[in-house]
Design an enzyme around this catalytic site. Structure first.
Site, PDB file in Angstrom:
ATOM      1  N   LEU A 157       0.706  -1.271   0.373  1.00 30.21           N
ATOM      2  CA  LEU A 157       0.235   0.055   0.102  1.00 30.21           C
ATOM      3  C   LEU A 157       1.158   1.018  -0.246  1.00 30.21           C
ATOM      4  CD1 LEU A 157      -2.250  -1.851   2.832  1.00 30.21           C
ATOM      5  CD2 LEU A 157      -2.998  -1.428   0.463  1.00 30.21           C
ATOM      6  N   ILE A 217       1.543  -5.068   8.076  1.00 31.73           N
ATOM      7  CA  ILE A 217       2.773  -4.727   8.480  1.00 31.73           C
ATOM      8  C   ILE A 217       3.479  -3.252   8.477  1.00 31.73           C
ATOM      9  CG2 ILE A 217       5.093  -5.561   7.595  1.00 31.73           C
ATOM     10  CD1 ILE A 217       3.861  -8.077   6.368  1.00 31.73           C
ATOM     11  N   GLY A 256       1.253   4.240   3.876  1.00 29.75           N
ATOM     12  CA  GLY A 256       2.413   3.071   3.738  1.00 29.75           C
ATOM     13  C   GLY A 256       3.151   1.938   4.015  1.00 29.75           C
ATOM     14  N   SER A 257       2.455   0.806   3.857  1.00 29.71           N
ATOM     15  CA  SER A 257       2.468  -0.086   4.786  1.00 29.71           C
ATOM     16  C   SER A 257       2.581  -1.916   3.467  1.00 29.71           C
ATOM     17  CB  SER A 257       1.695  -0.330   5.125  1.00 29.71           C
ATOM     18  OG  SER A 257       0.036   0.483   4.698  1.00 29.71           O
ATOM     19  N   ARG A 258       2.210  -2.754   4.378  1.00 33.57           N
ATOM     20  CA  ARG A 258       1.586  -3.892   3.233  1.00 33.57           C
ATOM     21  C   ARG A 258       0.742  -4.924   4.071  1.00 33.57           C
ATOM     22  NH1 ARG A 258       7.142  -7.501   1.986  1.00 33.57           N
ATOM     23  NH2 ARG A 258       5.252 -10.152   2.458  1.00 33.57           N
TER      24      ARG A 258
END
Length: 134
Positions: free
Chosen positions: A12, A72, A102-104
């Protein structure tokens, strides 16, 4: 949640919407927060060393499958906000969490699930079908 599985990882970016939806209907069986680093979420190693929250779901549709969702944190993401607790009942599509910037997100599925997305696909929450139980 135990056993072998398949994983779908979604990055993301900072311009994406960071609300996650339940991939299946079921009951929240497990929630675990783990402190860690804040490496770039596009790097493979972030899955094992970055701050994260793991949500395990015992599905009701399909019946009795175990699904995991790992949230995450990335370089900019410093806060993961789960909206669910152990014992909560979920309908597919219910909002389960928020990651701020900003991530996953990794989704862990049993081998009985047929993956419907390919490497490089852009997925949209609440619209894209990641996998199906056939």
């Amino acid at each position: 949640m135990g056993g072998e599985c398949q994983r779908i990882s979604m990055f993301l970016s900072v311009i994406d919407i960071h609300v996650q939806n339940s991939p299946v209907s079921g009951k929240v069986a497990y929630v675990k927060s783990t402190e860690g680093q804040f490496l770039n979420a596009m790097k493979t190693e972030c899955a094992t060393c970055n701050e994260n929250v793991y949500i395990g779901i015992q599905s009701t549709d399909p019946q009795n499958e175990k699904i995991g969702v790992k949230l995450i944190a990335g370089v900019l993401a410093r806060r993961i906000v789960p909206f669910v607790e152990v014992g909560d009942e979920l309908a597919r599509g219910d909002r389960i969490s928020l990651i701020q910037f900003g991530s996953r997100v990794d989704v862990y599925l049993p081998h009985s699930a047929k993956i419907k997305v390919k490497l490089g696909d852009r997925v949209v929450g609440g619209q894209s079908v990641l996998a199906a139980f056939e």
